[in-house]
Design a protein around this motif. Sequence first.
Motif, mmCIF file in Angstrom:
data_model
loop_
_atom_site.group_PDB
_atom_site.id
_atom_site.type_symbol
_atom_site.label_atom_id
_atom_site.label_comp_id
_atom_site.label_asym_id
_atom_site.label_seq_id
_atom_site.Cartn_x
_atom_site.Cartn_y
_atom_site.Cartn_z
ATOM 1 N N GLU A 37 0.850 -1.210 0.000
ATOM 2 C CA GLU A 37 0.000 0.000 0.000
ATOM 3 C C GLU A 37 0.878 1.250 0.000
ATOM 4 N N VAL A 38 1.960 1.217 0.762
ATOM 5 C CA VAL A 38 2.880 2.359 0.821
ATOM 6 C C VAL A 38 3.573 2.523 -0.531
ATOM 7 N N ALA A 39 3.923 1.397 -1.150
ATOM 8 C CA ALA A 39 4.680 1.449 -2.413
ATOM 9 C C ALA A 39 3.772 1.583 -3.633
ATOM 10 N N GLY A 101 10.181 14.303 -1.452
ATOM 11 C CA GLY A 101 9.641 12.944 -1.403
ATOM 12 C C GLY A 101 9.235 12.661 0.028
ATOM 13 N N PHE A 102 8.196 11.843 0.223
ATOM 14 C CA PHE A 102 7.765 11.595 1.583
ATOM 15 C C PHE A 102 6.938 10.324 1.637
ATOM 16 N N ALA A 103 7.044 9.615 2.742
ATOM 17 C CA ALA A 103 6.282 8.383 2.941
ATOM 18 C C ALA A 103 6.134 8.106 4.429
ATOM 19 N N LEU A 104 4.998 7.529 4.772
ATOM 20 C CA LEU A 104 4.730 7.124 6.149
ATOM 21 C C LEU A 104 4.332 5.669 6.157
ATOM 22 N N GLY A 105 4.655 4.951 7.221
ATOM 23 C CA GLY A 105 4.134 3.604 7.406
ATOM 24 C C GLY A 105 2.612 3.683 7.491
ATOM 25 N N TYR A 108 0.452 4.849 10.344
ATOM 26 C CA TYR A 108 0.576 6.247 10.790
ATOM 27 C C TYR A 108 -0.131 7.212 9.848
ATOM 28 N N TRP A 109 -0.861 6.673 8.889
ATOM 29 C CA TRP A 109 -1.618 7.526 7.968
ATOM 30 C C TRP A 109 -2.788 8.172 8.699
ATOM 31 N N LYS A 110 -3.257 9.262 8.182
ATOM 32 C CA LYS A 110 -4.470 9.954 8.632
ATOM 33 C C LYS A 110 -4.381 10.409 10.086
ATOM 34 N N GLN A 111 -3.166 10.758 10.504
ATOM 35 C CA GLN A 111 -3.018 11.323 11.858
ATOM 36 C C GLN A 111 -2.323 12.676 11.831
ATOM 37 N N GLY A 112 -2.099 13.180 10.595
ATOM 38 C CA GLY A 112 -1.536 14.515 10.460
ATOM 39 C C GLY A 112 -0.024 14.591 10.622
ATOM 40 N N TYR A 113 0.655 13.435 10.587
ATOM 41 C CA TYR A 113 2.116 13.482 10.787
ATOM 42 C C TYR A 113 2.822 14.187 9.628
ATOM 43 N N MET A 114 2.353 13.995 8.401
ATOM 44 C CA MET A 114 3.005 14.653 7.268
ATOM 45 C C MET A 114 2.596 16.130 7.220
ATOM 46 N N VAL A 115 1.425 16.451 7.722
ATOM 47 C CA VAL A 115 1.031 17.858 7.843
ATOM 48 C C VAL A 115 2.040 18.587 8.733
ATOM 49 N N GLU A 116 2.580 17.878 9.737
ATOM 50 C CA GLU A 116 3.587 18.453 10.648
ATOM 51 C C GLU A 116 4.986 18.430 10.026
ATOM 52 N N ARG A 141 -3.114 9.452 -9.424
ATOM 53 C CA ARG A 141 -4.062 8.678 -8.613
ATOM 54 C C ARG A 141 -3.732 8.771 -7.114
ATOM 55 N N ASN A 142 -2.586 9.356 -6.806
ATOM 56 C CA ASN A 142 -2.125 9.422 -5.407
ATOM 57 C C ASN A 142 -2.704 10.652 -4.703
ATOM 58 N N LEU A 143 -4.002 10.580 -4.394
ATOM 59 C CA LEU A 143 -4.737 11.741 -3.876
ATOM 60 C C LEU A 143 -4.211 12.214 -2.532
ATOM 61 N N ILE A 146 -1.171 14.250 -3.279
ATOM 62 C CA ILE A 146 -1.562 15.509 -3.928
ATOM 63 C C ILE A 146 -2.130 16.471 -2.885
ATOM 64 N N ARG A 147 -2.954 15.953 -1.957
ATOM 65 C CA ARG A 147 -3.504 16.806 -0.894
ATOM 66 C C ARG A 147 -2.377 17.368 -0.042
ATOM 67 N N ALA A 148 -1.398 16.510 0.278
ATOM 68 C CA ALA A 148 -0.275 16.960 1.123
ATOM 69 C C ALA A 148 0.478 18.108 0.453
ATOM 70 N N GLU A 150 -0.685 20.167 -2.037
ATOM 71 C CA GLU A 150 -1.529 21.356 -2.237
ATOM 72 C C GLU A 150 -1.740 22.101 -0.916
ATOM 73 N N ARG A 151 -1.772 21.342 0.225
ATOM 74 C CA ARG A 151 -1.897 21.998 1.539
ATOM 75 C C ARG A 151 -0.712 22.944 1.776
ATOM 76 N N LEU A 152 0.461 22.596 1.206
ATOM 77 C CA LEU A 152 1.676 23.393 1.424
ATOM 78 C C LEU A 152 1.756 24.583 0.477
HETATM 79 C C1 COA Z 1 1.424 10.549 1.211
HETATM 80 C C2 COA Z 1 1.166 10.158 2.651
HETATM 81 C C3 COA Z 1 2.397 10.414 3.513
HETATM 82 C C4 COA Z 1 -0.003 11.013 3.177
HETATM 83 O O1 COA Z 1 -0.345 10.528 4.459
HETATM 84 P P1 COA Z 1 -1.655 11.096 5.186
HETATM 85 O O2 COA Z 1 -1.789 10.397 6.463
HETATM 86 O O3 COA Z 1 -2.780 11.122 4.251
HETATM 87 O O4 COA Z 1 -1.255 12.615 5.400
HETATM 88 P P2 COA Z 1 -0.962 13.415 6.716
HETATM 89 O O5 COA Z 1 -0.014 12.723 7.594
HETATM 90 O O6 COA Z 1 -0.587 14.763 6.249
HETATM 91 O O7 COA Z 1 -2.350 13.465 7.440
HETATM 92 C C5 COA Z 1 -3.375 14.264 6.901
HETATM 93 C C6 COA Z 1 -4.689 13.542 7.135
HETATM 94 O O8 COA Z 1 -4.771 13.201 8.523
HETATM 95 C C7 COA Z 1 -5.989 13.708 9.070
HETATM 96 N N1 COA Z 1 -5.653 14.078 10.442
HETATM 97 C C8 COA Z 1 -5.937 13.342 11.510
HETATM 98 N N2 COA Z 1 -5.433 13.900 12.603
HETATM 99 C C9 COA Z 1 -4.812 15.036 12.225
HETATM 100 C C10 COA Z 1 -4.097 16.065 12.912
HETATM 101 N N3 COA Z 1 -3.871 16.027 14.218
HETATM 102 N N4 COA Z 1 -3.608 17.072 12.190
HETATM 103 C C11 COA Z 1 -3.815 17.121 10.860
HETATM 104 N N5 COA Z 1 -4.453 16.173 10.137
HETATM 105 C C12 COA Z 1 -4.955 15.152 10.829
HETATM 106 C C13 COA Z 1 -6.401 14.834 8.191
HETATM 107 O O9 COA Z 1 -7.787 14.983 8.181
HETATM 108 C C14 COA Z 1 -5.888 14.408 6.824
HETATM 109 O O10 COA Z 1 -6.817 13.570 6.217
HETATM 110 P P3 COA Z 1 -7.290 13.952 4.712
HETATM 111 O O11 COA Z 1 -6.060 13.958 3.875
HETATM 112 O O12 COA Z 1 -8.257 12.844 4.425
HETATM 113 O O13 COA Z 1 -7.867 15.326 4.795
HETATM 114 C C15 COA Z 1 0.776 8.658 2.774
HETATM 115 O O14 COA Z 1 -0.400 8.446 2.026
HETATM 116 C C16 COA Z 1 1.870 7.740 2.255
HETATM 117 O O15 COA Z 1 2.856 7.487 2.954
HETATM 118 N N6 COA Z 1 1.713 7.191 1.036
HETATM 119 C C17 COA Z 1 2.674 6.234 0.491
HETATM 120 C C18 COA Z 1 3.940 6.907 -0.020
HETATM 121 C C19 COA Z 1 3.617 7.926 -1.097
HETATM 122 O O16 COA Z 1 2.851 7.674 -2.008
HETATM 123 N N7 COA Z 1 4.257 9.120 -0.967
HETATM 124 C C20 COA Z 1 4.112 10.179 -1.926
HETATM 125 C C21 COA Z 1 4.941 9.964 -3.109
HETATM 126 S S1 COA Z 1 4.807 11.293 -4.218
#
Ligand code: COA
Length: 188
Positions: A37-39, A101-105, A108-116, A141-143, A146-148, A150-152
């Motif tokens: 899923e990460v890859a 470039g960025f990736a999370l396990g 740890y998705w959807k907890q805002g770690y990449m937002v930080e 397709r990597n929404l 893309i959100r990460a 565009e947020r920046l």
């Molecule tokens: C790209 C990737 C890092 C994004 O991870 P993510 O968890 O969606 O992003 P964030 O860590 O920024 O978290 C933001 C999400 O957490 C939610 N969230 C939960 N708690 C939060 C908090 N305390 N603060 C902010 N956001 C929070 C937000 O609502 C947001 O969800 P949304 O995107 O549905 O609006 C992850 O999908 C990933 O590792 N993918 C595989 C590797 C990859 O494709 N990398 C990019 C290559 S170009």
Amino acid sequence: MKLPSDRLPTLTAERIELRWLVESDVPALFEIFSDAEVARYWSSPAYQELSQAQALFDDIRKHFRAGDLYQWGVALRDTGQVVGTCTLASIDIENRRAEVGFALGRNYWKQGYMVEALPVLVNFAFEELDLHRLEGDVDPRNLASIRALERLGFSREGLLRERWIVNGEICDTVFYGLLRREWRASRA
Ligand SMILES: CC(C)(COP(=O)(O)OP(=O)(O)OC[C@H]1O[C@@H](n2cnc3c(N)ncnc32)[C@H](O)[C@@H]1OP(=O)(O)O)[C@@H](O)C(=O)NCCC(=O)NCCS
């Protein structure tokens, strides 16, 4: 800031920090990049062997010495556990640009770690490395990615058709760009 000669500086945020990867982080890198899923939209297939994570680690050190790629571990500040990575790749000092470039396990998705993490990386690139432009090369397709971006404040600049072939799959790319003056304006 003159980069320390032997390692990347630690960049701190609220719950995470971007820190220098060490040998004992190799299993964590495997945990992250062996997940299909990460890859899914990554530029290389999911790892099958721990030795691939070791090779990534060795590569990170080699590129640091060359100064053309800086890859930090994204670590939880309370445990020190590496849960992802953040990268400045294809660093081009002459043209003052790099690719993010960025990736999370997945746990740890959807907890805002990449937002930080990403604002800390972007600020370091512009204010410490004196870069002028940052780029993102993302599968359309990597929404989540893309959100990460565009947020920046990254702007979508174009579609590059059939640019990657990963695991035999031909993939398009959307190209994003961010200029330092835009970043500073968004922070002001
Ligand atoms: C790209 C990737 C890092 C994004 O991870 P993510 O968890 O969606 O992003 P964030 O860590 O920024 O978290 C933001 C999400 O957490 C939610 N969230 C939960 N708690 C939060 C908090 N305390 N603060 C902010 N956001 C929070 C937000 O609502 C947001 O969800 P949304 O995107 O549905 O609006 C992850 O999908 C990933 O590792 N993918 C595989 C590797 C990859 O494709 N990398 C990019 C290559 S170009």
